[in-house]
Design a protein around this motif. Structure first.
Motif, PDB file in Angstrom:
ATOM      1  N   LEU A 183     -12.347   3.953  -4.599  1.00 26.19           N
ATOM      2  CA  LEU A 183     -11.801   2.753  -3.943  1.00 26.19           C
ATOM      3  C   LEU A 183     -12.151   1.493  -4.725  1.00 26.19           C
ATOM      4  N   LYS A 184     -13.326   1.487  -5.351  1.00 26.32           N
ATOM      5  CA  LYS A 184     -13.694   0.323  -6.171  1.00 26.32           C
ATOM      6  C   LYS A 184     -12.718   0.152  -7.325  1.00 26.32           C
ATOM      7  N   LEU A 185     -12.308   1.294  -7.889  1.00 27.00           N
ATOM      8  CA  LEU A 185     -11.341   1.257  -8.988  1.00 27.00           C
ATOM      9  C   LEU A 185     -10.011   0.665  -8.507  1.00 27.00           C
ATOM     10  N   VAL A 186      -9.578   1.101  -7.313  1.00 22.95           N
ATOM     11  CA  VAL A 186      -8.334   0.565  -6.757  1.00 22.95           C
ATOM     12  C   VAL A 186      -8.469  -0.943  -6.520  1.00 22.95           C
ATOM     13  N   CYS A 187      -9.638  -1.359  -6.031  1.00 24.41           N
ATOM     14  CA  CYS A 187      -9.889  -2.801  -5.826  1.00 24.41           C
ATOM     15  C   CYS A 187      -9.720  -3.560  -7.139  1.00 24.41           C
ATOM     16  N   LYS A 188     -10.236  -2.973  -8.235  1.00 27.89           N
ATOM     17  CA  LYS A 188     -10.135  -3.638  -9.533  1.00 27.89           C
ATOM     18  C   LYS A 188      -8.680  -3.771  -9.947  1.00 27.89           C
ATOM     19  N   ILE A 189      -7.906  -2.715  -9.710  1.00 30.30           N
ATOM     20  CA  ILE A 189      -6.488  -2.766 -10.092  1.00 30.30           C
ATOM     21  C   ILE A 189      -5.761  -3.811  -9.261  1.00 30.30           C
ATOM     22  N   LYS A 190      -6.019  -3.814  -7.960  1.00 32.74           N
ATOM     23  CA  LYS A 190      -5.296  -4.722  -7.082  1.00 32.74           C
ATOM     24  C   LYS A 190      -5.853  -6.142  -7.129  1.00 32.74           C
ATOM     25  N   GLY A 198       0.873  -1.169   0.000  1.00 33.09           N
ATOM     26  CA  GLY A 198       0.000   0.000   0.000  1.00 33.09           C
ATOM     27  C   GLY A 198       0.907   1.214   0.000  1.00 33.09           C
ATOM     28  N   ALA A 199       0.666   2.152  -0.899  1.00 35.17           N
ATOM     29  CA  ALA A 199       1.595   3.277  -0.972  1.00 35.17           C
ATOM     30  C   ALA A 199       0.893   4.590  -1.246  1.00 35.17           C
ATOM     31  N   ILE A 200       1.418   5.633  -0.632  1.00 39.27           N
ATOM     32  CA  ILE A 200       0.932   6.985  -0.906  1.00 39.27           C
ATOM     33  C   ILE A 200       2.137   7.844  -1.187  1.00 39.27           C
ATOM     34  N   ILE A 201       2.122   8.522  -2.323  1.00 42.21           N
ATOM     35  CA  ILE A 201       3.241   9.387  -2.673  1.00 42.21           C
ATOM     36  C   ILE A 201       2.772  10.827  -2.685  1.00 42.21           C
ATOM     37  N   GLU A 202       3.418  11.651  -1.865  1.00 39.10           N
ATOM     38  CA  GLU A 202       3.136  13.084  -1.778  1.00 39.10           C
ATOM     39  C   GLU A 202       1.651  13.395  -1.676  1.00 39.10           C
ATOM     40  N   LYS A 250     -13.950  -4.893   1.537  1.00 34.43           N
ATOM     41  CA  LYS A 250     -13.162  -4.187   2.563  1.00 34.43           C
ATOM     42  C   LYS A 250     -13.375  -2.669   2.549  1.00 34.43           C
ATOM     43  N   ILE A 251     -14.067  -2.168   1.517  1.00 36.55           N
ATOM     44  CA  ILE A 251     -14.128  -0.715   1.354  1.00 36.55           C
ATOM     45  C   ILE A 251     -14.692  -0.010   2.590  1.00 36.55           C
ATOM     46  N   ASP A 252     -15.843  -0.493   3.075  1.00 32.45           N
ATOM     47  CA  ASP A 252     -16.459   0.160   4.228  1.00 32.45           C
ATOM     48  C   ASP A 252     -15.577   0.076   5.464  1.00 32.45           C
ATOM     49  N   GLU A 253     -14.974  -1.103   5.644  1.00 30.91           N
ATOM     50  CA  GLU A 253     -14.121  -1.321   6.818  1.00 30.91           C
ATOM     51  C   GLU A 253     -12.966  -0.308   6.843  1.00 30.91           C
ATOM     52  N   LYS A 254     -12.333  -0.117   5.681  1.00 26.08           N
ATOM     53  CA  LYS A 254     -11.166   0.781   5.628  1.00 26.08           C
ATOM     54  C   LYS A 254     -11.592   2.242   5.747  1.00 26.08           C
ATOM     55  N   LEU A 255     -12.764   2.573   5.187  1.00 30.94           N
ATOM     56  CA  LEU A 255     -13.257   3.942   5.327  1.00 30.94           C
ATOM     57  C   LEU A 255     -13.574   4.247   6.790  1.00 30.94           C
ATOM     58  N   GLU A 256     -14.013   3.224   7.493  1.00 29.94           N
ATOM     59  CA  GLU A 256     -14.298   3.370   8.923  1.00 29.94           C
ATOM     60  C   GLU A 256     -13.017   3.705   9.689  1.00 29.94           C
ATOM     61  N   ILE A 257     -11.917   3.007   9.361  1.00 29.91           N
ATOM     62  CA  ILE A 257     -10.642   3.227  10.050  1.00 29.91           C
ATOM     63  C   ILE A 257     -10.200   4.683   9.949  1.00 29.91           C
ATOM     64  N   VAL A 258     -10.373   5.266   8.744  1.00 23.81           N
ATOM     65  CA  VAL A 258      -9.911   6.646   8.570  1.00 23.81           C
ATOM     66  C   VAL A 258     -11.023   7.667   8.820  1.00 23.81           C
ATOM     67  N   GLY A 259     -12.190   7.173   9.257  1.00 23.17           N
ATOM     68  CA  GLY A 259     -13.262   8.079   9.641  1.00 23.17           C
ATOM     69  C   GLY A 259     -13.957   8.776   8.486  1.00 23.17           C
ATOM     70  N   LEU A 260     -14.084   8.091   7.364  1.00 21.68           N
ATOM     71  CA  LEU A 260     -14.743   8.722   6.213  1.00 21.68           C
ATOM     72  C   LEU A 260     -16.001   7.973   5.776  1.00 21.68           C
ATOM     73  N   ALA A 293      -4.683   2.760   0.443  1.00 19.14           N
ATOM     74  CA  ALA A 293      -3.455   1.973   0.590  1.00 19.14           C
ATOM     75  C   ALA A 293      -3.680   0.736   1.451  1.00 19.14           C
ATOM     76  N   LEU A 294      -4.700   0.805   2.323  1.00 12.82           N
ATOM     77  CA  LEU A 294      -4.943  -0.322   3.232  1.00 12.82           C
ATOM     78  C   LEU A 294      -5.872  -1.377   2.638  1.00 12.82           C
ATOM     79  N   LEU A 295      -6.485  -1.075   1.501  1.00 12.40           N
ATOM     80  CA  LEU A 295      -7.534  -1.939   0.938  1.00 12.40           C
ATOM     81  C   LEU A 295      -7.148  -3.403   0.821  1.00 12.40           C
TER      82      LEU A 295
END
Lengths: 274, 298
Positions: B96-103, B78-82, B109-119, B143-145
């Motif tokens: 996030l769905k798009l990222v899921c497709k790429i990965k 999982g990576a975040i650049i700048e 997991k989308i809802d779970e990860k959005l919960e972690i970051v409070g969104l 990045a956590l997906l």
């Protein structure tokens, strides 16, 4: 392959501008052809019915509709260059690669999308031409209907070739507006080169070489049908030799360009630091 | 220890400028690494190379055991650049769905990860309407997906307000506590000091140090002392074999150690010498002090 296609379709179809442009470039010609095939009563003075002119007869209809519809390809060209331009300006191309898309997959997802829309467009034009032709054409023998359906193949190859060129210019310029300007410059450049060659060598050779130019070779696939229709109306003007048919070598040239443009787009992405 | 990322003699030149020079280090599973260095020291370039967006000039790197191709390995990273980069016209969930497709992971997991970051409650808002802090938190969720083996963060708090910085740090700490390997590039030293166990220090593309945070400079720390009878104290310390240097600043005496010395033993010793302390602290140099010392010396 489906994964890459669905990726790109999601990027396009959730964007309102792309959606409108896709609609204009593929659905609009469909409706225009459909409407023009109807009887139109112009303010009650006279009835305009294009079908009466014989232009919706088999096999000439294949030539006419594909030529007409391919004029709308420019709208999808905007979509193609902006689907590259947006990736650069939003820096999502960087994020896509970081998320685990390979550079090859990135180009392929764009290319598959181009093929997908070109096929859809060809099928639509094929269907509408067939139904209008069946309705108007004086002759509906099977052998006559399938004559010149190779215009459909030419239409498909033409679209794929042109959009691949747009894809390459998009990758080269990174910005949509510049990419479109490049295409226009290429168009002018082809004519300047043609003029230069005519002047320095002679018209015959210049024309032969011109047929290998990217834009001209794409145009050659489906030449304008007006002259052909005119010729059917005035049969004594046989002096003008006019070759409108689709030739295998014309298709080969365009496919060659397509392969080159896709390959160059990939090379460009590969050597570039993002 | 299981290696996650191995970098060997990596070099990157931009024309005449050498951004990264002959860099080698290894990232092992379970540790939290910081890449430190001033602006322009090659941190982002190094991360860019291992993340497949910048081409290396020489050298090589391998993810995990080196068996998978870089882009497949990145599916487990999982990576975040700048800056957070997403499609502005899509909602958080669509992005996030798009990222899921790429990965190649499913959408569960989308809802779970959005919960972690409070969104979670903002998941249907368009990305372009997010504040910078929210965008950065969405980037972390993204990045956590894939439940990554390693989380790579490049300047994750850059440009955020204090509240945003605090939120991001809390999230990083939480992730680190769960045992995820983290590689954090930053020029903010206190940020690294708070979460990292290991550091790699770069300057002008050259590695100055890599290893545990505590071992960065060979130092046994120092005592900060106060005493009403300062003169006697200073005199005694200057003649002490375990003390290399004594600094006096107003009422505060700083004594640098050249060998390990227990605080209790030290206090007892001074008491026996009839020196009564009013203030006694044993400390190690902060990361900032160590870092400045390291970058100045070289």
């Amino acid at each position: 392959m489906l994964r890459l296609l669905s990726l790109e379709l999601q990027k396009l179809l959730l964007n309102r501008t792309s959606k409108i442009l896709i609609f204009i470039s593929f659905i609009l010609p469909f409706f225009v052809i459909l409407l023009s095939s109807l009887k139109i009563n112009v303010f009650g003075f006279f009835t305009l019915e294009l079908g009466e002119l014989g232009i919706f007869n088999f096999p000439v209809i294949w030539h006419l509709t594909t030529f007409f519809a391919s004029q709308f390809k420019f709208f999808f060209a905007i979509v193609v260059v902006s689907m590259i331009g947006n990736e650069y300006s939003n820096k999502t191309i960087k994020q896509n690669l970081i998320d685990g898309l390979s550079k090859k997959e990135f180009i392929l997802s764009k290319f598959y999308t181009i093929i997908f829309f070109s096929i859809v467009s060809t099928l639509l034009i094929g269907m509408i031409s067939l139904s209008i032709g069946m309705y108007y054409s004086s002759y509906t023998e099977f052998s006559l209907i399938i004559r010149e359906t190779n215009f459909l193949l030419a239409y498909l190859v033409k679209l794929i070739g042109f959009f691949s060129l747009c894809l390459f210019f998009g990758m080269l310029a990174k910005r949509s507006a510049f990419a479109l300007a490049f295409i226009f410059i290429l168009f002018i450049l082809e004519w300047i080169l043609f003029a230069l060659m005519t002047w320095k060598i002679n018209m015959d050779i210049a024309e032969k070489i011109q047929n290998f130019f990217p834009l001209k070779s794409m145009y050659n696939l489906i030449e304008q049908p007006i002259q052909r229709i005119a010729m059917t109306k005035i049969p004594d003007k046989t002096a003008i030799v006019y070759d409108y048919a689709v030739h295998w070598y014309e298709i080969t040239i365009v496919l060659g360009w397509t392969a080159l443009f896709i390959f160059l787009s990939y090379r460009l992405l590969k050597i570039r630091d993002l | 220890m299981e290696p996650i990322l191995t970098i060997n003699n990596l070099t990157k030149k931009f024309g005449h400028l050498t951004a990264v020079k002959d860099l080698s280090f290894q990232i092992n599973k379970g540790n939290v690494y910081g890449i430190l260095g001033p602006n322009g020291s090659g941190k982002s370039t190094t991360l860019g190379i291992v993340l497949n967006v910048v081409n290396k000039t020489y050298g090589d790197f391998k993810w995990f055991d080196g068996e998978t191709s870089t882009h497949d390995a990145l599916k487990k990273v999982g990576a975040i650049i700048e800056r957070p980069n997403f499609y502005p016209y899509m909602t958080a969930e669509q992005n996030l769905k798009l990222v899921c497709k790429i990965k190649g992971v499913n959408h569960s997991k989308i809802d779970e990860k959005l919960e972690i970051v409070g969104l979670l409650d903002r998941k249907n808002s368009k990305f372009r309407n997010y504040s910078l802090g929210m965008k950065q938190r969405l980037a972390i969720a993204s990045a956590l997906l894939n439940d990554p083996e390693i989380l790579v963060l490049d300047e994750p708090t850059n440009g955020l307000d204090p509240q945003g910085i605090h939120q991001i740090r809390e999230i990083i700490k939480e992730i680190a506590n769960k045992g995820t390997t983290i590689l954090l590039a930053s020029h903010l030293l206190d940020e690294v000091e708070k979460v990292c166990t290991h550091v790699v220090v770069l300057r002008k593309g050259v590695k100055l140090y890599s290893g545990r945070v505590d071992d960065m400079i060979s130092s046994h720390g120092f005592f900060e002392l106060k005493c009403n009878n300062q003169e006697t104290l200073v005199k005694y310390l200057e003649n002490h074999s375990a003390i290399s240097k004594v600094l006096v600043k107003d009422k505060l005496v700083t004594a640098f150690l050249n060998e390990p010395f227990d605080t209790e033993a030290f206090n007892k010793e001074l008491f026996n010498q009839n020196i009564i302390l009013t203030h006694l602290v044993q400390r190690k140099e902060s990361l900032e002090e160590q870092f400045l010392q390291l970058t100045d010396n070289n």
